[in-house]
Structure formats: structure tokens, C-alpha cells
Design a protein around this motif. Structure first.
Motif, short mmCIF file in Angstrom:
data_model
loop_
_atom_site.label_atom_id
_atom_site.label_comp_id
_atom_site.label_asym_id
_atom_site.label_seq_id
_atom_site.Cartn_x
_atom_site.Cartn_y
_atom_site.Cartn_z
N ASN A 1 26.74 15.61 -10.42
CA ASN A 1 26.71 17.07 -10.38
C ASN A 1 27.75 17.63 -11.35
O ASN A 1 28.95 17.55 -11.09
CB ASN A 1 26.96 17.56 -8.96
N ALA A 2 27.29 18.20 -12.46
CA ALA A 2 28.20 18.68 -13.49
C ALA A 2 28.46 20.19 -13.41
O ALA A 2 29.09 20.76 -14.30
CB ALA A 2 27.66 18.33 -14.87
N GLU B 1 34.03 11.27 -10.10
CA GLU B 1 32.77 10.66 -9.66
C GLU B 1 32.21 9.73 -10.73
O GLU B 1 31.76 8.61 -10.45
CB GLU B 1 31.74 11.72 -9.29
N ALA B 2 32.23 10.20 -11.98
CA ALA B 2 31.70 9.40 -13.07
C ALA B 2 32.49 8.11 -13.24
O ALA B 2 31.92 7.03 -13.48
CB ALA B 2 31.72 10.20 -14.37
N LEU B 3 33.80 8.19 -13.13
CA LEU B 3 34.64 7.01 -13.26
C LEU B 3 34.34 6.00 -12.16
O LEU B 3 34.29 4.79 -12.42
CB LEU B 3 36.12 7.40 -13.23
N GLN B 4 34.14 6.48 -10.94
CA GLN B 4 33.83 5.59 -9.83
C GLN B 4 32.52 4.85 -10.07
O GLN B 4 32.43 3.63 -9.87
CB GLN B 4 33.75 6.38 -8.53
N GLN C 1 35.63 11.31 -23.59
CA GLN C 1 37.02 11.13 -24.02
C GLN C 1 37.88 10.62 -22.87
O GLN C 1 38.70 9.71 -23.05
CB GLN C 1 37.57 12.45 -24.56
N ARG C 2 37.70 11.20 -21.69
CA ARG C 2 38.52 10.81 -20.54
C ARG C 2 38.17 9.41 -20.05
O ARG C 2 39.07 8.61 -19.72
CB ARG C 2 38.37 11.83 -19.42
N LEU C 3 36.89 9.09 -20.00
CA LEU C 3 36.48 7.76 -19.56
C LEU C 3 36.99 6.69 -20.53
O LEU C 3 37.50 5.64 -20.11
CB LEU C 3 34.96 7.68 -19.46
N SER C 4 36.87 6.96 -21.81
CA SER C 4 37.35 6.01 -22.81
C SER C 4 38.84 5.76 -22.67
O SER C 4 39.31 4.62 -22.74
CB SER C 4 37.03 6.54 -24.21
#
Length: 210
Positions: free
Chosen positions: A188-189, A199-202, A22-25
Motif C-alpha cells: 500500500n503506497a 513493509e517493502a524491506l520486510q 534508493q532506501r532499499l539499496s
């Protein structure tokens, strides 16, 4: 040839995939990208009905091969009905789970063998694979504690598995990480959601900017 970008988010139970997607979208849409989010099993009516059968807590007697075949059937219908048309239109598709889930859960954790489960799914997906997979690596202790603390989350059949099963799932994902290092990136979740998101967004933006 597809024109869009196919991205999948993987991880064990309670890894935070839904929140992250949801946040990435939201961020990508703010940046002007055309984004579609979806999930497996599910995403379309036929696949959602298969999801109900697979995850029903009452279906504890389900055979492992039956489970693998149902996931593959759901995946096929979802792919041809929703994912591929979106990719052809140039959309970024972010999917909660794909073939790696079957390899980790049914292939490794259920003991069917990753190669055997891959053959089932290769027939279903016809060599369509994500360009990027983010593996949210969460310890079973943390993941299951999040599930127990979330009153509004559905408790499905997989949540009821023994701790050792979830350990094998994590082990399976780590095996896939070694097998497909060019596609799968581990995040790392166990950390706070904001740290996981950053981190995922980067990682995602680095891949998109290529």
C-alpha cells in the motif's frame, strides 16, 4: 543461469518507486550485499535516448503500438547490456520498472491487450523475469498530487494523461497481481514513505533469506 537476484519495483505515477529503491539499496549495501539499481526505460545510453522519445510531452500523437515497441526495444538493450552481466556477477539488481509496466500501461490502459504486449516483450526478454516484484499500489489521486507537489520532478507525457488512464493502469497492475501471485507482492503506497519502506524491506528480506 543467472547467479544474482533480479528484483523489480512497479507502480503508477507518483507511487514513490525512486525513493524506495534508493532506501532499499542503501540498507542492503549496509548488510553487505552487492547491489545495482537501474531504471526503465533507460539505464544505459541507448535506452536513455529511447526514453527521451517516449516520454517527451511533445509526442502526444505517438501511436500505442509504437509506444509498446519502443519500450520493448529499450528493455532489450538494457537487459543484455546492463542487467544480465550484473546478475552473472552475483549482484542484486533492483530495477525501476520492467515488463509488468508494459502489460499494465500499454496492454491494459492503452487497450492493446496484455497477451499481445506480452508477445512483443517475450521476444525482447527471452523469458528472463524478476524473482520478486514489489507493486506499489497508489491511488491516482495521491500519486498525481505528489507529482504536482514535487517541483524538481520531470513532468513527462504519461503524467499528462487523463485521470481515467491512471485508473486503468492501476487496474492493470491489480490484474497482474492476481495472475502472478507467487512473484508480485502488493504494498500500500498511499501511506507515508517510512511505512511503505518498512513493509517493502520486510518482504524483500524474507525473499532474500529463502
Amino acid at each position: 543461469m543467472t547467479k544474482g537476484i533480479f528484483i523489480t519495483i512497479e507502480g503508477g505515477e507518483g507511487s514513490g518507486k525512486t525513493t524506495l529503491i534508493q532506501r532499499l539499496s542503501h540498507v542492503l549495501q549496509q548488510k553487505g550485499w552487492d547491489v545495482m539499481t537501474t531504471r526503465e526505460p533507460g539505464g544505459i545510453p541507448i535506452a536513455e535516448q529511447i526514453r527521451t522519445v517516449i516520454l517527451d510531452p511533445a509526442h502526444t500523437v505517438m501511436d500505442a503500438r509504437t509506444e509498446a515497441l519502443l519500450y520493448a526495444a529499450s528493455r532489450r538493450q538494457h537487459l543484455v547490456e546492463k542487467v544480465l552481466p550484473a546478475l552473472e556477477q552475483g549482484v542484486i539488481v533492483i530495477c525501476d520498472r520492467f515488463v509488468d509496466s508494459s502489460l499494465a500501461y500499454q496492454g491494459h490502459a492503452r487497450g492493446l491487450g496484455m497477451d499481445a504486449v506480452w508477445e512483443i516483450n517475450r521476444f525482447a526478454i527471452q523469458d528472463i523475469m524478476p524473482e520478486l516484484t514489489l507493486f506499489l499500489d497508489v491511488s491516482p489521486e495521491v500519486g498525481l498530487s505528489r507529482i504536482n507537489a514535487a517541483a524538481d520532478r520531470e513532468i513527462n507525457r504519461l503524467d499528462l494523461e487523463r485521470h481515467s488512464f491512471h485508473e486503468r493502469v492501476r487496474e492493470g497492475y491489480r490484474m497482474l497481481l492476481k495472475r502472478f501471485p507467487e512473484r508480485i507482492v502488493s504494498v500500500n503506497a498511499d501511506r507515508l514513505p517510512d511505512d511503505v519502506f518498512e513493509e517493502a524491506l520486510q518482504v524483500l528480506m524474507d525473499r532474500l533469506n529463502r
